[in-house]
Design a protein around this motif. Structure first.
Motif, PDB file in Angstrom:
ATOM      1  N   LEU B  71      -8.642  53.453  50.653  1.00 42.26           N
ATOM      2  CA  LEU B  71     -10.090  53.540  50.368  1.00 42.26           C
ATOM      3  C   LEU B  71     -10.758  53.213  51.671  1.00 42.26           C
ATOM      4  O   LEU B  71     -10.646  52.371  52.334  1.00 42.26           O
ATOM      5  CB  LEU B  71     -10.373  52.261  49.395  1.00 42.26           C
ATOM      6  N   GLY B  72     -11.695  54.542  52.097  1.00 40.92           N
ATOM      7  CA  GLY B  72     -12.655  54.220  53.036  1.00 40.92           C
ATOM      8  C   GLY B  72     -13.946  53.801  52.623  1.00 40.92           C
ATOM      9  O   GLY B  72     -14.274  54.350  51.734  1.00 40.92           O
ATOM     10  N   SER B  73     -14.260  52.779  53.400  1.00 41.80           N
ATOM     11  CA  SER B  73     -15.947  52.584  52.917  1.00 41.80           C
ATOM     12  C   SER B  73     -16.658  52.056  54.069  1.00 41.80           C
ATOM     13  O   SER B  73     -16.099  51.537  55.077  1.00 41.80           O
ATOM     14  CB  SER B  73     -15.751  51.172  52.010  1.00 41.80           C
ATOM     15  N   PRO B  74     -17.858  52.402  54.107  1.00 38.30           N
ATOM     16  CA  PRO B  74     -18.801  52.186  55.267  1.00 38.30           C
ATOM     17  C   PRO B  74     -18.956  50.593  55.276  1.00 38.30           C
ATOM     18  O   PRO B  74     -18.936  49.962  54.168  1.00 38.30           O
ATOM     19  CB  PRO B  74     -20.042  52.823  54.870  1.00 38.30           C
ATOM     20  N   GLY B  75     -19.202  50.159  56.369  1.00 35.09           N
ATOM     21  CA  GLY B  75     -19.464  48.588  56.697  1.00 35.09           C
ATOM     22  C   GLY B  75     -18.481  47.879  57.443  1.00 35.09           C
ATOM     23  O   GLY B  75     -17.504  48.263  57.725  1.00 35.09           O
ATOM     24  N   ILE B  76     -18.533  46.767  57.698  1.00 35.22           N
ATOM     25  CA  ILE B  76     -17.834  45.799  58.253  1.00 35.22           C
ATOM     26  C   ILE B  76     -16.923  44.937  57.327  1.00 35.22           C
ATOM     27  O   ILE B  76     -17.294  44.477  56.489  1.00 35.22           O
ATOM     28  CB  ILE B  76     -18.797  44.552  59.168  1.00 35.22           C
ATOM     29  N   LEU B  77     -15.461  45.031  57.770  1.00 36.89           N
ATOM     30  CA  LEU B  77     -14.617  44.496  56.659  1.00 36.89           C
ATOM     31  C   LEU B  77     -14.309  43.095  57.566  1.00 36.89           C
ATOM     32  O   LEU B  77     -14.446  43.070  58.552  1.00 36.89           O
ATOM     33  CB  LEU B  77     -13.510  45.418  56.787  1.00 36.89           C
ATOM     34  N   ASP B  78     -13.545  42.448  56.696  1.00 37.53           N
ATOM     35  CA  ASP B  78     -12.911  41.268  57.219  1.00 37.53           C
ATOM     36  C   ASP B  78     -11.619  41.650  57.753  1.00 37.53           C
ATOM     37  O   ASP B  78     -10.896  42.652  57.759  1.00 37.53           O
ATOM     38  CB  ASP B  78     -12.617  40.223  55.894  1.00 37.53           C
ATOM     39  N   ALA B  79     -10.745  40.549  58.321  1.00 32.14           N
ATOM     40  CA  ALA B  79      -9.786  40.989  59.442  1.00 32.14           C
ATOM     41  C   ALA B  79      -8.627  41.360  58.486  1.00 32.14           C
ATOM     42  O   ALA B  79      -7.735  42.209  58.883  1.00 32.14           O
ATOM     43  CB  ALA B  79      -9.319  39.623  60.020  1.00 32.14           C
ATOM     44  N   GLU B  80      -8.310  40.925  57.311  1.00 33.81           N
ATOM     45  CA  GLU B  80      -7.462  41.233  56.472  1.00 33.81           C
ATOM     46  C   GLU B  80      -7.638  42.801  55.823  1.00 33.81           C
ATOM     47  O   GLU B  80      -6.725  43.180  55.094  1.00 33.81           O
ATOM     48  CB  GLU B  80      -6.895  40.181  55.207  1.00 33.81           C
ATOM     49  N   PRO B  88     -24.199  49.102  55.504  1.00 36.30           N
ATOM     50  CA  PRO B  88     -25.277  49.639  55.678  1.00 36.30           C
ATOM     51  C   PRO B  88     -25.939  50.307  54.303  1.00 36.30           C
ATOM     52  O   PRO B  88     -26.805  50.661  53.824  1.00 36.30           O
ATOM     53  CB  PRO B  88     -25.739  50.339  56.658  1.00 36.30           C
ATOM     54  N   ASN B  89     -24.709  51.161  53.826  1.00 38.87           N
ATOM     55  CA  ASN B  89     -24.984  52.014  52.621  1.00 38.87           C
ATOM     56  C   ASN B  89     -25.233  51.194  51.450  1.00 38.87           C
ATOM     57  O   ASN B  89     -25.635  51.763  50.239  1.00 38.87           O
ATOM     58  CB  ASN B  89     -24.026  53.096  52.432  1.00 38.87           C
ATOM     59  N   PHE B  90     -24.712  49.915  51.237  1.00 35.90           N
ATOM     60  CA  PHE B  90     -24.915  49.116  50.050  1.00 35.90           C
ATOM     61  C   PHE B  90     -25.239  47.619  50.508  1.00 35.90           C
ATOM     62  O   PHE B  90     -24.874  46.705  50.485  1.00 35.90           O
ATOM     63  CB  PHE B  90     -23.460  49.025  49.355  1.00 35.90           C
ATOM     64  N   PRO B  91     -26.765  48.049  50.763  1.00 34.50           N
ATOM     65  CA  PRO B  91     -27.649  46.633  51.222  1.00 34.50           C
ATOM     66  C   PRO B  91     -27.184  45.404  50.501  1.00 34.50           C
ATOM     67  O   PRO B  91     -27.384  44.457  51.111  1.00 34.50           O
ATOM     68  CB  PRO B  91     -29.002  47.170  51.346  1.00 34.50           C
ATOM     69  N   SER B  92     -27.148  45.256  49.293  1.00 33.14           N
ATOM     70  CA  SER B  92     -27.028  44.301  48.507  1.00 33.14           C
ATOM     71  C   SER B  92     -25.813  43.695  48.721  1.00 33.14           C
ATOM     72  O   SER B  92     -25.379  42.503  47.984  1.00 33.14           O
ATOM     73  CB  SER B  92     -27.302  44.404  46.997  1.00 33.14           C
ATOM     74  N   TRP B  93     -24.769  44.465  49.112  1.00 25.14           N
ATOM     75  CA  TRP B  93     -23.310  43.790  49.005  1.00 25.14           C
ATOM     76  C   TRP B  93     -23.228  42.666  50.278  1.00 25.14           C
ATOM     77  O   TRP B  93     -23.438  42.807  51.187  1.00 25.14           O
ATOM     78  CB  TRP B  93     -22.257  44.918  49.221  1.00 25.14           C
ATOM     79  N   SER B  94     -22.571  41.649  49.597  1.00 27.83           N
ATOM     80  CA  SER B  94     -22.104  40.539  50.903  1.00 27.83           C
ATOM     81  C   SER B  94     -20.816  39.927  50.385  1.00 27.83           C
ATOM     82  O   SER B  94     -20.631  39.324  49.195  1.00 27.83           O
ATOM     83  CB  SER B  94     -23.242  39.633  50.744  1.00 27.83           C
ATOM     84  N   ASN B  95     -19.834  40.141  51.323  1.00 21.21           N
ATOM     85  CA  ASN B  95     -18.539  39.689  51.150  1.00 21.21           C
ATOM     86  C   ASN B  95     -18.169  40.101  49.746  1.00 21.21           C
ATOM     87  O   ASN B  95     -17.507  39.085  48.872  1.00 21.21           O
ATOM     88  CB  ASN B  95     -18.661  38.184  51.426  1.00 21.21           C
ATOM     89  N   VAL B  96     -18.107  41.266  49.568  1.00 22.14           N
ATOM     90  CA  VAL B  96     -17.438  41.846  48.268  1.00 22.14           C
ATOM     91  C   VAL B  96     -15.921  42.061  48.576  1.00 22.14           C
ATOM     92  O   VAL B  96     -15.508  42.826  49.217  1.00 22.14           O
ATOM     93  CB  VAL B  96     -17.948  43.244  47.821  1.00 22.14           C
ATOM     94  N   PRO B  97     -15.200  41.492  47.616  1.00 22.21           N
ATOM     95  CA  PRO B  97     -13.532  41.492  47.518  1.00 22.21           C
ATOM     96  C   PRO B  97     -13.027  42.746  46.970  1.00 22.21           C
ATOM     97  O   PRO B  97     -12.506  42.677  45.849  1.00 22.21           O
ATOM     98  CB  PRO B  97     -13.204  40.300  46.873  1.00 22.21           C
ATOM     99  N   LEU B  98     -13.430  43.896  47.274  1.00 25.50           N
ATOM    100  CA  LEU B  98     -13.276  45.127  46.692  1.00 25.50           C
ATOM    101  C   LEU B  98     -11.791  45.356  46.270  1.00 25.50           C
ATOM    102  O   LEU B  98     -11.663  45.931  45.236  1.00 25.50           O
ATOM    103  CB  LEU B  98     -13.775  46.166  47.852  1.00 25.50           C
ATOM    104  N   ILE B  99     -10.884  45.091  47.221  1.00 29.14           N
ATOM    105  CA  ILE B  99      -9.317  45.274  46.777  1.00 29.14           C
ATOM    106  C   ILE B  99      -9.135  44.420  45.517  1.00 29.14           C
ATOM    107  O   ILE B  99      -8.631  45.018  44.521  1.00 29.14           O
ATOM    108  CB  ILE B  99      -8.365  44.890  48.156  1.00 29.14           C
ATOM    109  N   GLU B 100      -9.460  43.056  45.591  1.00 32.19           N
ATOM    110  CA  GLU B 100      -9.162  42.459  44.450  1.00 32.19           C
ATOM    111  C   GLU B 100      -9.760  43.029  43.097  1.00 32.19           C
ATOM    112  O   GLU B 100      -9.181  42.884  42.166  1.00 32.19           O
ATOM    113  CB  GLU B 100      -9.548  41.010  44.735  1.00 32.19           C
ATOM    114  N   LEU B 101     -11.090  43.239  43.320  1.00 33.14           N
ATOM    115  CA  LEU B 101     -11.742  43.744  42.177  1.00 33.14           C
ATOM    116  C   LEU B 101     -11.104  45.191  41.549  1.00 33.14           C
ATOM    117  O   LEU B 101     -10.913  45.165  40.362  1.00 33.14           O
ATOM    118  CB  LEU B 101     -13.222  44.193  42.612  1.00 33.14           C
TER     119      LEU B 101
END
Lengths: 311, 311
Positions: B71-80, B88-101
């Motif tokens: 899964l490719g997503s714009p933005g800054i990911l965590d180290a894992e 930048p494309n999803f301004p309301s997102w902050s530390n979203v655990p996308l994989i877990e969700l």
């Protein structure tokens, strides 16, 4: 019965425009013996080769434990790291096959590396960057040398010319740099340009070295302290780009100008904190180098072990 | 008797601000199936997760050969690479655990990666950068995404935030960039700023996209052609710093603006040839990306194979 582990040493040489330094180390990076000699003033290939070969021969006969020799040299190397394509400290040199020339006199396995890469490797193994997986190292003197450590290993680029971190432009309309570009960080912070700017800014033509500015600053001259901080801020601007590119754990700053100490490092940190992306850069360590003038020889010696094991 | 090799596929998704693209590929990078859907307009985490999970479920039921999902997503990911720290494309997102969700709905192994890194990986494996050991890739749209391939592998940095090649400053006194720095290359070439500059330079307020400038240029408008070349020159200045740092084999340029074609690439090459260190940079290939808008999904799919094999 436990097998006795054989003691092995490596010899690292750091070929500079003024001095040649040598260090014999053990596998833990402990220095067993050190030497320093003036670089032959003519800077001709032949006399440099003889000087280096003599130093190797002498140290190898004193320390038969030496299994390999690393040689750090300023300049751009070829991809196989056997030839010095060009070197600012030896302007007459062009495609000098240094390894081949020394190997005529010396039987030990030899390895050649850019001196700033040696500096970076030494600071990574035994200096300020111990334990960092990804780091950048800059050594600031007349010019700026750079080294890149990725996953604990030197990154050399496709042709051996990578890591020229002094030639990051911070101002496309800035003054022309010796490399052909404009506004490179070396053009501001390299000691010659540092001194020229300090003389002008402080209206003091007696300034001859960054150290002179440091003496003024330490004696309470606020303009001198501000100047040092501003020079740090310029370097910090290059560091911001490097952080956005590499997301490194640390940036290590060495060489004579790094001795400017706190005001200089505060200036770097100021730019980094002000300009960093999503404030991530505040986590990056920006540290003065730890190994002083012997870093180059130590890093070369680290590679001497590699040479010895390859053979 | 030769053992029959089992057919395996991977699914790559490319989550963009406007569309979500999906590609099912085989191990040779051949596309078996492609889909594209509008990104849910609210851009809320929940609806994006449902959209992605639905797409995965559908394609996985059609292609049981799929062993993993990238899964490719714009933005800054965590180290894992499990959490999107900011995008930048999803301004309301902050530390979203996308994989877990997504993993709540999907049993296949999942892997998350920055979309520009996916672009770089795809161009390296199957596009313009095939066969290059060290390369840099920039994808230029509203913003500039970057990816770094070192020794044939993605370089991610210490915290997963590496490769932000759009945020190299080419003018420390330049205009403020959204990242906090000044004079970043994105601030000149990112499409919004490109359009703003073009309107001003060409005194034409009807320009709404880089494509509009290209149409003018192709119709024989010399000022428009010059403008495109000058924008290329700005990017070329950032390329010079990147070449001095990385000594790469190639720099791949993709995204909408890369479609400006020859005048743009001539501008880049002009800066690189004019400003390169010891003329070494003339050996570096500067190439338009080869895989078009499907590069992101292809690179994500390349990582889906990794996810499948890890499990």
């Amino acid at each position: 019965m436990q097998k006795r582990r054989e003691t092995v040493y490596s010899l690292g040489l750091d070929l500079g425009g003024t001095n040649v330094k040598g260090a014999v180390i053990d596998t833990e990076g402990r220095i067993i013996s050190q030497v320093e000699e003036a670089t032959p003033p003519g800077k001709e290939v032949k006399e440099i080769v003889v000087c280096l070969a003599d130093m190797i021969e002498r140290l190898a006969s004193e320390h038969p434990e030496i299994i390999g020799v690393g040689l750090g040299s300023p300049g751009i190397l070829d991809a196989e790291r056997k030839i010095i394509r060009a070197s600012p400290n030896f302007p007459s040199w062009s495609n000098v096959p240094l390894i081949e020339l020394i190997a005529r006199y010396i039987k030990l396995p030899l390895i050649l590396e850019n001196d700033a890469n040696c500096f970076a490797l030494a600071e990574h193994r035994w200096g300020a960057g111990r334990g960092c997986r990804h780091l950048l190292a800059l050594t600031i003197g007349t010019g700026i040398g750079g080294g890149i450590i990725i996953d604990g290993e030197l990154y050399r680029g496709s042709t051996g010319a990578g890591g020229e971190l002094g030639h990051i432009s911070i101002d496309m309309n800035g003054p022309k740099c010796s490399c052909g570009s404009y506004g490179c960080i070396e053009r501001y912070i390299g000691s010659r340009w540092f001194v020229e700017a300090a003389r002008q800014k402080l209206s003091d033509s007696s300034i001859n070295s960054p150290k002179d500015v440091n003496i003024l600053s330490s004696a309470g001259n606020h303009a001198a302290a501000d100047f040092i901080a501003k020079q740090g801020e310029l370097l910090g601007i290059a560091c911001v780009s490097l952080i956005n590119i590499f997301d490194p754990q640390a940036i290590i700053i060495g060489g004579g100008i790094a001795e400017l100490g706190d005001p200089f490092f505060r200036g770097i940190r100021h730019s980094v904190n002000e300009r960093s992306y999503l404030k991530l850069a505040s986590e990056v360590k920006i540290l003065p180098a730890d190994l002083g003038t012997k870093a180059g020889a130590l890093g070369a010696a680290a590679l001497g072990f590699e040479a010895g094991r390859i053979k």
